[in-house]
Design a protein around this motif. Sequence first.
Motif, mmCIF file in Angstrom:
data_model
loop_
_atom_site.group_PDB
_atom_site.id
_atom_site.type_symbol
_atom_site.label_atom_id
_atom_site.label_comp_id
_atom_site.label_asym_id
_atom_site.label_seq_id
_atom_site.Cartn_x
_atom_site.Cartn_y
_atom_site.Cartn_z
ATOM 1 N N SER B 470 0.822 -1.224 0.000
ATOM 2 C CA SER B 470 0.000 0.000 0.000
ATOM 3 C C SER B 470 0.854 1.271 0.000
ATOM 4 O O SER B 470 0.391 2.309 -0.458
ATOM 5 N N PHE B 471 2.082 1.185 0.534
ATOM 6 C CA PHE B 471 2.961 2.359 0.493
ATOM 7 C C PHE B 471 3.158 2.830 -0.955
ATOM 8 O O PHE B 471 3.245 4.020 -1.220
ATOM 9 N N SER B 474 -0.184 4.779 -2.169
ATOM 10 C CA SER B 474 -0.809 5.845 -1.390
ATOM 11 C C SER B 474 -0.937 7.159 -2.170
ATOM 12 O O SER B 474 -1.995 7.788 -2.173
ATOM 13 N N TRP B 477 -3.576 6.713 -4.832
ATOM 14 C CA TRP B 477 -4.893 6.615 -4.209
ATOM 15 C C TRP B 477 -5.421 8.001 -3.808
ATOM 16 O O TRP B 477 -6.608 8.276 -3.958
#
Lengths: 623, 623
Positions: B470-471, B474, B477
């Motif tokens: 997810s890093f 981010s 997103w």
Amino acid sequence: MSPKITTELLKQLRQVMKSPKYVQEPIQAYIVPSGDAHQSEYIAPCDCRRAFISGFDGSAGTAIVTEQHAAMWTDGRYFLQAAHQMDNNWTLMKMGLKDTPTQEDWLVSVLPEGSKVGVDPFIIPADQWKRMSKALRSAGHDLVPVKENLIDTIWTDCPQRPCKPLITLNLSYTGVSWRDKIVALRSKMAERKVLWFVVTALDEVAWLFNLRGSDVEYNPVFFAYAVIGMNTIRLFIDGDRMMDPAVREHLQLDSTLEPEFKIQVMPYGSILSELQAVGAGLSPKEKVWLSDKASYALTEAVPKVYRYLTPYTPICIAKAVKNASETEGMRRAHIKDAVALCELFNWLEKEVPKGTVTEIIAADKAEEFRSQQKDFVELSFATISSTGPNGAIIHYKPVPETNRTLSVNEIYLLDSGAQYKDGTTDVTRTVHFGTPSAYEKECFTYVLKGHIAVSAAIFPNGTKGHLLDSFARSALWDCGLDYLHGTGHGVGSFLNVHEGPCGISYKTFADEPLEAGMIVSDEPGYYEDGSFGIRIENVVLVIPAETKYNFKNRGSLTFEPLTLVPIQTKMIDVSLLTQKEFDWVNDYHQKCREIIGAELERQGRHEALRWLIQETEPLVRVQ
Amino acid sequence: MSPKITTELLKQLRQVMKSPKYVQEPIQAYIVPSGDAHQSEYIAPCDCRRAFISGFDGSAGTAIVTEQHAAMWTDGRYFLQAAHQMDNNWTLMKMGLKDTPTQEDWLVSVLPEGSKVGVDPFIIPADQWKRMSKALRSAGHDLVPVKENLIDTIWTDCPQRPCKPLITLNLSYTGVSWRDKIVALRSKMAERKVLWFVVTALDEVAWLFNLRGSDVEYNPVFFAYAVIGMNTIRLFIDGDRMMDPAVREHLQLDSTLEPEFKIQVMPYGSILSELQAVGAGLSPKEKVWLSDKASYALTEAVPKVYRYLTPYTPICIAKAVKNASETEGMRRAHIKDAVALCELFNWLEKEVPKGTVTEIIAADKAEEFRSQQKDFVELSFATISSTGPNGAIIHYKPVPETNRTLSVNEIYLLDSGAQYKDGTTDVTRTVHFGTPSAYEKECFTYVLKGHIAVSAAIFPNGTKGHLLDSFARSALWDCGLDYLHGTGHGVGSFLNVHEGPCGISYKTFADEPLEAGMIVSDEPGYYEDGSFGIRIENVVLVIPAETKYNFKNRGSLTFEPLTLVPIQTKMIDVSLLTQKEFDWVNDYHQKCREIIGAELERQGRHEALRWLIQETEPLVRVQ
């Protein structure tokens, strides 16, 4: 704490393990799991069988008694407690340590050839039965269901199963009538081509019928099952609770209804035979839907070819997505809860320096302030009121033996919540009543950065919560720190404070994707054994996010904090915050001031209002 | 692309499906999986049976032929290609779409009662067999192993199985001798109380014996199995490769050795009978260790009670953690690779404006520059050379039909790598030869922020790679953007460019924890269908991180980029970078300038050096 003397009890248990009155053939081992017949996290006193036989009353543990041995499996949270509470009849099996055998391996190592291992088929979930049974069979033993619970046969002063009055919730609280919930459930059943659905979890029964109870402390549920057919509704529930005119009216028991909405009320204990009758009447391709965590007894009642098992039931998933009425209720509950906490922290600030406030007194005071709020029902879990080193014990609950006095020299951590008729709360604040050290502020600020990273995260629709967990840890990781628990759990709407199927954790990957309307907690922490604990927890609502672009038209989500309690700015090292984090804190405090301030004003709580205004002063950058 | 006409072939296949020469009883369906007998990602031409029978030659797909039907399951990457390559004898089963049946469900729906479904037991992994067999059995059918591969019986011009010479790697490349690897493996076997270990993956055989081959394009492996006992070593390999004096010397085949290090060389095809003999000679509690992805045939050769199956073998895990010699080799390989890419990009910058450089020419030129470097062996995968809309096709490979000319108006994405005797490379750079639009720069900068977030991440020892995924997303997103592939994969050391057991992805949670010495790629991207693709990929080494604190003495890790190729600063919107990101880019470019600059100088490549210096000019903040 002195250990419970269990010699006599174990002798009695070993006798009934051989008694033809209870077992067809003698069993060489008996398993006593933690849970109740509904796989509840919190259980009623009558279901605390493992605590009764062993003395160990932590929330997690499995006891196994053989002719020669008695052993208890529990996890790291409870090693100390279990060792204190159990006498030397018992061997403590420390789960998570390398050399600790699994229950299966241990059984295989101690049992004589061709042994029978018994367990109450209503207490053991079907998936656990399957695993255990397979392992035993491959070693030449048998896992056998023992119909009557053997602990109950020797537990002479066993408390009665609670059977408390029900609360009916009207549309203004639930947003959807039980009839419409049944209609929606049947449409999910039709989609999956199943004819029957068995409701086994207590919060699912409560949610489906818009009823609440108080059979289990902290959880507004009641003992019941339900079996929903395409044209029938059967509710299995005991006592005279169905005599209550309000309940009869709510369930329309005395009205002339279309037959498919007519509720048949049956005794709680008749679920097994009724389900067996349903199972016996099925023809090929007719399926019965059960949670794969339902008890072995109920699962076995349905012949294997007719079973349709899923990890999450359609009720569990529907319940997780709160509608507008539930969301508004949760907002109201959180405003009232914040009022109570403003009163509490204002009171603590004055009283703590006097040296008279203990962890228990503070917890009681918190409950007192909460109970003054409208529609308060009870607490939503045992208050974690912990100061100094006690704060580092993640699941701490103050008891007289550990009760510590709050002071101006230690960090105080309060994790608490309540059940209101309009919603469930769960909030943690960590404060210092004197002057925190630079190191304490530094750690607090990393935790805050993690809290904000999750709360302000924007992510695509369909993202599972576990993908957000690392955001909460990144600032801690950068400095070599971490915390050994998940970051968030689902929260019920005047229901269980922990509910599935969503959450934010590095551990569970079986979570369902986050959706607008879901409610979870955001609670990173940092714990230093022997010194202090820090946790910052808000309950947050999943909401749609506005973004500049919209890849593949998927849409984006973010969180809105429902909890509106000031975060102590004295604990923040402002120099560690990015501009975005700095603005987040000020915006959050502005919102607390506006919304909670107005309610404090309305309730005439002027002193707490002054405290709120002082605590929500904007951060300023020191150049 | 015109479809392959398969009418005659299918007729022949259906005949052999009924021929007593090949099947004991007629089979009603035959499954043709993608893989080879070693579950390789890349396969040799002789193993492209599914492509032969159907015409569809994408990397993933399973064909099933019944008496009436022929159907092909493949995923979204290949819907178009499969539809073009297959004639109308075939039904395309689009995996991932809601209405597409699984292979099992489809078989059940089309087969007559009590059918037999055949498959080559050497090609189907044991875990897939189990799933398929269970589903068919519960519907009254049988999955049966067909010993002779039925495609091979009708494939008259099937290419021979490659049997190319071997390369021996000395200690300066491998760091550990094959003897010491055997000793370490036997100690892992002793820990788990297993007596035999079966090596089935080609890269595991190659790694264990410090040998390389070229039987499969891009992957320096050779067809072989090995069976390691506590006192024996059996290597199953064909051809006269064992006649090569260098190989004999390397394996000490002619030396007087302790018996437990004496390698018995056996024919490749004798693995099954030898393993059956091993299985037959076992006594209770003696176990044989196999990957759970090994073929059904080899797994079945060992009676079930003696099997010890794990998702990752001890070789897979040992191979992933590179030792000092391997790490140094990987560093050298990446320096040489960067030299080649500096030459390439310098050349492209001059040539592209002339309008004569196509995707294929650019890819060929990249290979040419790489092949000038010392110890170059071959490419590590088919070069993805894509401009404009082709860049949005994630697994694009230029072919004459799609070959596009590079221009100053489009983004160009090059994902390429090579096998050198000292290491394997895999690098993606995205560049613009004219003036990128503000939107292109914005998207590129989000991808860069994600790349840096992973590369600079600090995380505790024991963290699994999927927690970092997810890093990388981010920043995308936050603006509603994302990419639909994982962020990184393990990279072999002069071995397969994709290897387990570690990686960085939201999809796989079966990855093993990251450890210092592991090597993975970091490759976030953004793709806009019909317009452009962006990806920034470095190969990075897991290294210990220095942190201010050290929670529970766990230690921390971070990444060091091995890839040292400039990231085009023209594509960066500097205003979107944080100070930390800004510094990261400048530090990275400084390192490229120093290390690659020195090597360009050493190789006398002055023009490329000028290009490097120009491309590594520090970013400046525009106020």
